[in-house]
Design a protein around this motif. Structure first.
Motif, mmCIF file in Angstrom:
data_model
loop_
_atom_site.group_PDB
_atom_site.id
_atom_site.type_symbol
_atom_site.label_atom_id
_atom_site.label_comp_id
_atom_site.label_asym_id
_atom_site.label_seq_id
_atom_site.Cartn_x
_atom_site.Cartn_y
_atom_site.Cartn_z
ATOM 1 N N SER A 61 0.890 -1.258 0.192
ATOM 2 C CA SER A 61 0.055 0.125 0.046
ATOM 3 C C SER A 61 0.787 1.247 -0.101
ATOM 4 O O SER A 61 0.647 2.332 -0.833
ATOM 5 C CB SER A 61 -0.964 0.182 1.188
ATOM 6 N N ALA A 62 2.012 1.144 0.738
ATOM 7 C CA ALA A 62 2.763 2.304 0.786
ATOM 8 C C ALA A 62 3.391 2.366 -0.360
ATOM 9 O O ALA A 62 3.659 3.811 -1.116
ATOM 10 C CB ALA A 62 4.028 2.194 2.002
ATOM 11 N N SER A 67 3.969 6.064 -5.005
ATOM 12 C CA SER A 67 4.333 5.909 -6.168
ATOM 13 C C SER A 67 3.285 6.997 -6.929
ATOM 14 O O SER A 67 3.916 7.847 -7.602
ATOM 15 C CB SER A 67 4.331 4.541 -6.999
ATOM 16 N N LEU A 68 1.892 6.680 -6.659
ATOM 17 C CA LEU A 68 0.949 7.804 -7.355
ATOM 18 C C LEU A 68 0.882 9.103 -6.893
ATOM 19 O O LEU A 68 0.879 9.988 -7.648
ATOM 20 C CB LEU A 68 -0.310 7.060 -7.096
ATOM 21 N N ALA A 84 -8.969 -3.060 -9.241
ATOM 22 C CA ALA A 84 -7.666 -2.923 -8.844
ATOM 23 C C ALA A 84 -7.457 -2.787 -7.224
ATOM 24 O O ALA A 84 -8.349 -2.315 -6.741
ATOM 25 C CB ALA A 84 -7.308 -1.694 -9.342
ATOM 26 N N HIS A 85 -6.679 -3.363 -6.902
ATOM 27 C CA HIS A 85 -6.143 -3.277 -5.317
ATOM 28 C C HIS A 85 -6.101 -1.904 -4.854
ATOM 29 O O HIS A 85 -6.447 -1.726 -3.923
ATOM 30 C CB HIS A 85 -4.813 -3.842 -5.168
ATOM 31 N N ILE A 86 -5.435 -0.910 -5.470
ATOM 32 C CA ILE A 86 -5.628 0.498 -5.113
ATOM 33 C C ILE A 86 -7.212 0.916 -4.907
ATOM 34 O O ILE A 86 -7.266 2.106 -4.050
ATOM 35 C CB ILE A 86 -4.999 1.387 -6.029
ATOM 36 N N PRO A 94 -4.226 5.736 -1.596
ATOM 37 C CA PRO A 94 -3.612 6.596 -2.756
ATOM 38 C C PRO A 94 -4.329 8.012 -2.559
ATOM 39 O O PRO A 94 -3.549 8.980 -2.740
ATOM 40 C CB PRO A 94 -4.147 5.800 -3.933
ATOM 41 N N GLU A 95 -5.700 8.175 -2.349
ATOM 42 C CA GLU A 95 -6.161 9.415 -2.229
ATOM 43 C C GLU A 95 -5.796 10.163 -1.027
ATOM 44 O O GLU A 95 -5.441 11.387 -1.146
ATOM 45 C CB GLU A 95 -7.815 9.210 -2.070
#
Length: 349
Positions: A61-62, A67-68, A84-86, A94-95
């Motif tokens: 997750s990190a 990355s995003l 998607a996993h994200i 990610p948000e």
């Protein structure tokens, strides 16, 4: 008969040995240890990317969220498959790390986007001027959440769509090794040669204790990543314990050997399941994930027999009437005996 997930598997002995060896004396902190120098050299060689920036974090997750965060502004949206996993499994990380960026969901069978489905969502985004979210990065999961694999040609077709809109591309490679083992492609062919800018290179699901690499193919983005990693609380002081894991992983092809074995066990399991009446496979078996649809009475029998795997989606209920899909995941530590025991329990019900 433990097929709940590859992240429940043990740590590979060579990784434990490397950790024990690293646990001697003193080393510089924060990624300045000599083991990390070896990691950078080996990963750059594996990816044929001598200028790539290499960083380690402890979780997938990190790796994905950070990355995003260097590819996507807070007023932009990331384009990814709706499975998607994200989107499904990271609790909005990610948000959060993008300071308010969003995800735009793309359809496609077996959790794979197509150039057409991706283009249609990108084209419909950012049309409201200042009133709407703007177009941002494209994120591709390989292996997908349904166990399917994108080939380098399929990835290049998706990144070509992104380039038409001048958008960067990220790959969630939590099971990247399994995708390489499945396709026979080189890591370079699967990533930067196919248009990927940043890769989350997974290790935890493939024999590591807890370590993922972020590989940034354009080093101009590296400094921002370093700042965001520190600010986000993911810069390890005793970094050598991450370095030692990754160094063992990428030495003498261990990472690909472990994934090749996991894929082989998945194929063996799938072949056996396909021969049993009343069982169908919901998705193609490209790697180490098998989605088996069967009557819930069979699921209950297998759970009672000691098998461990999960309903898919996780809202499915093995206690309900009718059929349900179970997700079975093989790992580097799965043995042929494990597979045969599971199949025998099904056949002898």
């Amino acid at each position: 008969m433990f097929f709940a997930s590859d992240n429940t598997s043990p740590v590979h002995p060579k990784v434990m040995e490397a950790l024990s060896k690293a646990n001697s004396g003193y080393m510089p902190s924060y990624g300045n240890d000599p083991i990390m120098d070896s990691v950078r050299t080996k990963l750059r060689d594996i990816f044929d990317a001598p200028e790539a920036a290499i960083y380690l974090v402890a979780t997938g997750s990190a790796a994905n969220a950070l990355s995003l965060s260097i590819l996507n502004a807070s007023y932009q949206t990331v384009f990814c498959h709706r499975n998607a996993h994200i989107e499904e499994d990271e609790c909005g990380a990610p948000e959060f790390y993008m300071n308010g960026g969003k995800l735009a969901l793309v359809d496609g069978e077996h959790a794979k986007m197509t150039p057409d489905t991706l283009r249609s969502v990108i084209a419909a985004t950012g049309c409201g001027g200042v009133h709407g979210m703007q177009r941002g990065a494209v994120s591709i999961t390989n292996v997908t959440e349904h166990g399917t694999v994108y080939t380098p040609a399929e990835i290049a077709a998706l990144t070509a769509v992104a380039r038409d809109y001048d958008l960067p591309c990220h790959m969630d490679g939590a099971r990247f090794a399994n995708a390489i083992a499945a396709t026979g492609a080189t890591p370079a062919e699967m990533t930067w040669k196919a248009g990927i800018d940043v890769l989350s290179f997974g290790g935890t699901k493939n024999g590591l204790m807890g370590c993922e690499a972020v590989i940034i193919f354009d080093p101009k983005r590296a400094w921002e990543f370093e700042l965001r990693r520190k600010r986000g609380g993911h810069l390890f002081s005793k970094h050598r314990y991450l370095s030692a894991q990754m160094d063992a992983f990428v030495t003498d092809g261990l990472w690909i050997d472990l994934a090749t074995h996991a894929n082989a066990m998945g194929a063996e399991l799938a072949q056996g399941l396909a021969q049993i009446d009343g069982i169908t496979l919901a998705h193609p078996i490209d790697a180490n994930m098998v989605f088996a649809s069967m009557p819930n009475s069979l699921h209950r029998h297998m759970i009672a027999s000691g098998a461990r795997y999960n309903p898919w989606p996780d809202t499915a209920d093995f206690n309900a009437k009718g059929d349900a899909i179970g997700r079975l995941v093989t790992s580097w530590s799965t043995t042929p005996a494990d597979v045969q025991q599971f199949l025998s329990a099904l056949q002898n019900r």
